[in-house]
Design a protein around this motif. Structure first.
Motif, PDB file in Angstrom:
ATOM      1  N   SER A  85      62.687  66.176  71.009  1.00  0.00           N
ATOM      2  CA  SER A  85      63.964  67.447  70.596  1.00  0.00           C
ATOM      3  C   SER A  85      64.882  67.400  71.661  1.00  0.00           C
ATOM      4  CB  SER A  85      63.287  68.364  69.927  1.00  0.00           C
ATOM      5  OG  SER A  85      62.699  69.033  70.393  1.00  0.00           O
ATOM      6  N   GLU A  86      64.056  67.834  72.434  1.00  0.00           N
ATOM      7  CA  GLU A  86      65.369  68.180  73.769  1.00  0.00           C
ATOM      8  C   GLU A  86      65.878  67.407  74.063  1.00  0.00           C
ATOM      9  OE1 GLU A  86      63.630  72.147  76.185  1.00  0.00           O
ATOM     10  OE2 GLU A  86      62.013  70.314  76.330  1.00  0.00           O
ATOM     11  N   ILE A  87      65.711  65.714  74.111  1.00  0.00           N
ATOM     12  CA  ILE A  87      66.332  65.475  74.865  1.00  0.00           C
ATOM     13  C   ILE A  87      67.338  64.573  73.671  1.00  0.00           C
ATOM     14  CG2 ILE A  87      65.926  62.276  75.139  1.00  0.00           C
ATOM     15  CD1 ILE A  87      63.435  63.559  76.474  1.00  0.00           C
ATOM     16  N   ASP A  88      66.972  64.795  72.431  1.00  0.00           N
ATOM     17  CA  ASP A  88      68.007  64.579  71.582  1.00  0.00           C
ATOM     18  C   ASP A  88      68.738  65.378  70.984  1.00  0.00           C
ATOM     19  OD1 ASP A  88      65.973  62.628  70.441  1.00  0.00           O
ATOM     20  OD2 ASP A  88      65.021  63.523  68.709  1.00  0.00           O
ATOM     21  N   ARG A  89      69.064  66.593  71.078  1.00  0.00           N
ATOM     22  CA  ARG A  89      69.825  67.175  71.238  1.00  0.00           C
ATOM     23  C   ARG A  89      70.811  66.944  72.916  1.00  0.00           C
ATOM     24  NH1 ARG A  89      70.653  71.585  74.520  1.00  0.00           N
ATOM     25  NH2 ARG A  89      68.475  72.158  75.383  1.00  0.00           N
ATOM     26  N   PHE A  90      70.073  66.895  73.765  1.00  0.00           N
ATOM     27  CA  PHE A  90      71.442  66.265  74.635  1.00  0.00           C
ATOM     28  C   PHE A  90      71.642  65.235  74.843  1.00  0.00           C
ATOM     29  CE2 PHE A  90      69.037  69.403  77.329  1.00  0.00           C
ATOM     30  CZ  PHE A  90      70.586  69.555  78.040  1.00  0.00           C
ATOM     31  N   LEU A  91      71.439  64.220  73.863  1.00  0.00           N
ATOM     32  CA  LEU A  91      71.889  62.922  73.755  1.00  0.00           C
ATOM     33  C   LEU A  91      73.010  63.062  72.338  1.00  0.00           C
ATOM     34  CD1 LEU A  91      68.947  60.381  73.681  1.00  0.00           C
ATOM     35  CD2 LEU A  91      70.593  60.322  75.188  1.00  0.00           C
ATOM     36  N   LYS A  92      72.162  63.418  71.500  1.00  0.00           N
ATOM     37  CA  LYS A  92      73.704  64.303  70.115  1.00  0.00           C
ATOM     38  C   LYS A  92      74.849  64.599  70.480  1.00  0.00           C
ATOM     39  CE  LYS A  92      70.307  64.092  66.762  1.00  0.00           C
ATOM     40  NZ  LYS A  92      69.138  65.221  65.409  1.00  0.00           N
ATOM     41  N   GLU A  93      74.537  65.209  71.581  1.00  0.00           N
ATOM     42  CA  GLU A  93      75.846  66.233  71.990  1.00  0.00           C
ATOM     43  C   GLU A  93      76.205  65.780  72.967  1.00  0.00           C
ATOM     44  OE1 GLU A  93      76.676  69.294  76.402  1.00  0.00           O
ATOM     45  OE2 GLU A  93      74.369  69.589  74.477  1.00  0.00           O
ATOM     46  N   VAL A 120      71.509  66.145  82.831  1.00  0.00           N
ATOM     47  CA  VAL A 120      70.322  66.491  82.818  1.00  0.00           C
ATOM     48  C   VAL A 120      69.185  65.900  83.954  1.00  0.00           C
ATOM     49  CG1 VAL A 120      67.830  66.098  81.216  1.00  0.00           C
ATOM     50  CG2 VAL A 120      69.135  66.466  80.609  1.00  0.00           C
ATOM     51  N   ASP A 121      68.273  66.485  84.749  1.00  0.00           N
ATOM     52  CA  ASP A 121      67.752  65.880  85.940  1.00  0.00           C
ATOM     53  C   ASP A 121      67.164  64.907  85.872  1.00  0.00           C
ATOM     54  OD1 ASP A 121      66.689  65.510  88.514  1.00  0.00           O
ATOM     55  OD2 ASP A 121      66.343  67.428  88.923  1.00  0.00           O
ATOM     56  N   LYS A 122      66.866  63.997  86.265  1.00  0.00           N
ATOM     57  CA  LYS A 122      66.043  62.500  85.561  1.00  0.00           C
ATOM     58  C   LYS A 122      65.022  62.435  85.866  1.00  0.00           C
ATOM     59  CE  LYS A 122      66.812  58.027  86.042  1.00  0.00           C
ATOM     60  NZ  LYS A 122      67.386  56.774  86.662  1.00  0.00           N
ATOM     61  N   SER A 123      64.905  63.736  86.824  1.00  0.00           N
ATOM     62  CA  SER A 123      63.063  63.767  87.158  1.00  0.00           C
ATOM     63  C   SER A 123      62.447  64.541  86.079  1.00  0.00           C
ATOM     64  CB  SER A 123      62.944  64.676  88.251  1.00  0.00           C
ATOM     65  OG  SER A 123      63.667  65.750  88.250  1.00  0.00           O
ATOM     66  N   LEU A 124      63.107  65.182  85.038  1.00  0.00           N
ATOM     67  CA  LEU A 124      62.917  66.205  83.742  1.00  0.00           C
ATOM     68  C   LEU A 124      62.375  65.598  83.018  1.00  0.00           C
ATOM     69  CD1 LEU A 124      65.043  69.262  84.490  1.00  0.00           C
ATOM     70  CD2 LEU A 124      62.494  69.021  85.526  1.00  0.00           C
ATOM     71  N   VAL A 125      63.176  64.189  82.913  1.00  0.00           N
ATOM     72  CA  VAL A 125      62.339  63.307  81.702  1.00  0.00           C
ATOM     73  C   VAL A 125      61.520  62.175  81.647  1.00  0.00           C
ATOM     74  CG1 VAL A 125      64.813  64.714  80.456  1.00  0.00           C
ATOM     75  CG2 VAL A 125      64.742  62.403  81.568  1.00  0.00           C
ATOM     76  N   ASP A 126      61.500  61.391  80.944  1.00  0.00           N
ATOM     77  CA  ASP A 126      60.254  60.377  80.714  1.00  0.00           C
ATOM     78  C   ASP A 126      61.908  59.444  80.144  1.00  0.00           C
ATOM     79  OD1 ASP A 126      59.480  57.505  80.258  1.00  0.00           O
ATOM     80  OD2 ASP A 126      58.036  58.558  78.654  1.00  0.00           O
ATOM     81  N   PRO A 127      61.944  58.320  81.694  1.00  0.00           N
ATOM     82  CA  PRO A 127      63.222  57.367  80.864  1.00  0.00           C
ATOM     83  C   PRO A 127      62.915  56.435  80.150  1.00  0.00           C
ATOM     84  CG  PRO A 127      62.883  57.620  83.746  1.00  0.00           C
ATOM     85  CD  PRO A 127      61.696  57.865  82.865  1.00  0.00           C
ATOM     86  N   ASP A 128      61.791  55.239  79.945  1.00  0.00           N
ATOM     87  CA  ASP A 128      61.578  55.202  78.211  1.00  0.00           C
ATOM     88  C   ASP A 128      61.693  55.402  77.366  1.00  0.00           C
ATOM     89  OD1 ASP A 128      60.609  52.629  80.635  1.00  0.00           O
ATOM     90  OD2 ASP A 128      58.724  53.380  80.477  1.00  0.00           O
ATOM     91  N   LEU A 129      61.969  57.226  76.716  1.00  0.00           N
ATOM     92  CA  LEU A 129      61.551  58.338  76.162  1.00  0.00           C
ATOM     93  C   LEU A 129      62.864  57.784  75.770  1.00  0.00           C
ATOM     94  CD1 LEU A 129      60.641  59.132  74.056  1.00  0.00           C
ATOM     95  CD2 LEU A 129      60.184  61.067  74.836  1.00  0.00           C
TER      96      LEU A 129
END
Length: 142
Positions: A85-93, A120-129
């Motif tokens: 949901s946090e990834i979605d929020r940033f992507l939608k923004e 977003v810092d790349k180390s805080l996300v799963d790039p595949d997700l």
């Protein structure tokens, strides 16, 4: 103060420290950032997860268990990954404010990733997700 010698922990941590030092030597003009250190630890845990899986398939549960313990130890040093949901929020923004999604979807996707990783810092996300979520949002955005 008594020192508790735990060779398992010290060996595991030394191997990761060696990788961090190698990264420092690769670019001597700048020290490894905290983000790159987190990435190194994440890669080390991923390697150990893969090794544990291979050992399990090879009927070597003793070695698989050792790798799993190392993953557990290294994971304790990692910050939590951003949720879907946090990834979605940033992507939608990014899609709503910075990238014109109406253009070619492939070009838009590249711009979305670039803008996303600026925030977003790349180390805080799963790039595949991130990739899966961006593709899903692009399809739904049309």
């Amino acid at each position: 103060m008594l020192q508790n010698k735990d060779s398992f922990k010290s060996t595991t941590l030394r191997s990761v420290l060696a990788e961090i030092q190698a990264a420092d030597k690769a670019a001597p003009q700048q020290k490894a950032s905290s983000s790159s250190i987190v990435s190194i630890i994440r890669k080390a845990t991923q390697k150990r997860n893969e090794a544990a899986e291979q050992f399990s398939q090879s009927n070597r549960p003793d070695l698989a268990e050792k790798e799993k313990k190392e993953v557990e130890l290294l994971s304790s040093f990692l910050p939590a990954l951003l949720s879907e949901s946090e990834i979605d929020r940033f992507l939608k923004e990014v899609m709503d404010t910075e990238v014109d999604v109406g253009e070619n979807p492939r070009k838009a996707a590249g711009k979305i990733y670039k803008a996303f990783y600026m925030k977003v810092d790349k180390s805080l996300v799963d790039p595949d997700l991130v990739k899966r979520r961006a593709e899903a949002l692009l399809i739904g955005h049309k």
